[in-house]
Design an enzyme around this catalytic site. Structure first.
Site: not given
Ligand code: FEO
Length: 403
Positions: A29, A83, A85, A87, A149, A168, A196, A229
């Protein structure tokens, strides 16, 4: 371990990485992910088996293969969603179909966020913030980390394993076959960690700072930080935390970022003269031409900068599109504590430097002086003013940054 195409990686005696490596991701994004990324999921194998987070949907088979290298997938009793999100939650529907877990555990806010994404065919239950939960012989302590986040984000701490699963936070976008930070060249991990933070966590740096204080005792005992990540931290955790504390506290250094674009090299010449002046007055300068430097790398440079100057030529009475792009992006990241200003060239419509200056004020960049504009092509007298503008900015940065 079974011979499967993709293998799990052992993190501790009973914690395994079962995520996926995305070598080709280049945009997250709006954030340039030059080194790709990983989506990290973790399997905790005790009397029962728990899966913490999943991976982006196209990587389902890779995750299932890694899980199957350790246990039969049907042994997964509980899935934890730290989380939502996509991904990290994208494979929940398929995983539930295959594994038939007894439940999905998430934060109180996570129940609604998951429900807004999926119709999961397993009970979704909220954990109590700060509560310790025994999942088949493995103790998990859940800590809500609202808006780090996303509103439903949470960490979990495995006291017996001394592993902090931080979703994250503390992560980086970096694809590597190596699973631990200490196995990857430091220049890559150091930069990607900063990038990041700048591009994901900077708007929430006050919250992150408070979280570091709140979880201080837990974090001090942490032997492993297992992020969502990038590679996993098992060395260098103290340094990592110090870097986070510094970024959260927003300590500007004697550094000036000059971001600009140019049509016929006039604004470029102004940027170079400003850089000369600022450097001669004692600050380090990063000159970044838009279109060559990505907005997310400029944001990274700003993480420890004391100043920001933005230059734009005039395009039909408006700032250049790349400049507008950068400023819009920075509005979302809310960098703090910067001094700076605007400059640029024009042909017959003055006022673009003023447009940029107004936007910098919205960003709460403390102005060092009136915007600097040059008609058509700067001559030596104009470049002398640019140099003086650089010197002025440098003096202000030194005043604010000290030391
Ligand atoms: Fe906030 Fe890695 O997704």
């Amino acid at each position: 371990m079974s011979e499967t195409p993709f293998q799990a990686i052992r993190v501790t005696d009973r914690v395994y990485w079962v995520g996926a490596i995305d070598w080709s991701l280049r945009d997250f994004h709006g954030y340039l992910t030059s080194r790709g990324t990983t989506y990290n999921a973790y399997l905790v194998v005790a009397d029962k088996v728990t899966l913490v987070d999943t991976v982006k949907r196209p990587f389902l088979d890779e995750m299932l293969s890694r899980i199957a290298s350790v246990v039969d997938i049907s042994r997964i009793d509980t899935v934890v969603s730290l989380h939502a999100e996509m991904d990290h939650s994208g494979c929940l529907p398929e995983l539930i179909e295959v594994a038939r877990p007894s439940k999905v555990l998430t934060s109180k806010a996570g129940v609604g966020v998951l429900d807004a994404h999926y119709q999961l065919r397993a009970p979704v239950e909220a954990v109590v913030n700060g509560a310790e939960v025994n999942l088949g012989g493995a103790r998990f302590v859940f800590h809500e980390t609202r808006m780090l986040h996303w509103p439903e984000s949470m960490f979990c701490w495995l006291p017996d394993d001394q592993v902090l699963m931080s979703q994250d936070a503390f992560g980086m976008h970096l694809a590597s076959q190596e699973r631990f930070v200490d196995q990857v060249p430091t220049d890559a991990t150091s930069y990607e960690t900063a990038k990041y933070f700048a591009n994901i966590l900077m708007p929430y740096s006050d919250l992150m700072g408070r979280m570091l204080v709140k979880l201080g005792d837990t974090v001090k005992q942490t032997k492993v930080i297992a992020t969502d990540h990038g590679p996993i931290w098992r060395e260098g955790i103290e340094d990592l935390l110090k870097r986070y504390e510094t970024w959260c506290a927003r300590r500007p250094s004697r550094k000036l970022v000059i971001a600009y674009d140019t049509m016929w090299q006039s604004t470029a010449a102004m940027a170079s003269a400003i850089a000369e002046g600022a450097s001669s007055a004692g600050v380090r300068v990063a000159v970044m031409k838009l279109g060559l430097a990505h907005r997310s790398d400029i944001a990274t440079e700003l993480l420890d900068a004391g100043g920001l100057l933005v230059g734009s030529p005039n395009l039909n009475g408006q700032m250049f599109p790349t400049v507008a792009d950068l400023l819009t992006y920075l509005k979302s990241l809310k960098p703090k504590g910067l001094v700076g200003g605007a400059f640029g060239s024009y042909g017959w419509n003055a006022g673009v430097a003023e447009q940029v200056s107004e936007t910098l004020k919205e960003l709460k960049v403390e102005s060092v002086g009136e915007p600097l504009s040059v008609k058509f092509v700067p001559r030596d007298e104009h470049l002398g003013k640019c140099r003086a503008f650089g010197e002025l900015t440098a003096r202000k940065i030194i005043e604010v940054a000290g030391g």
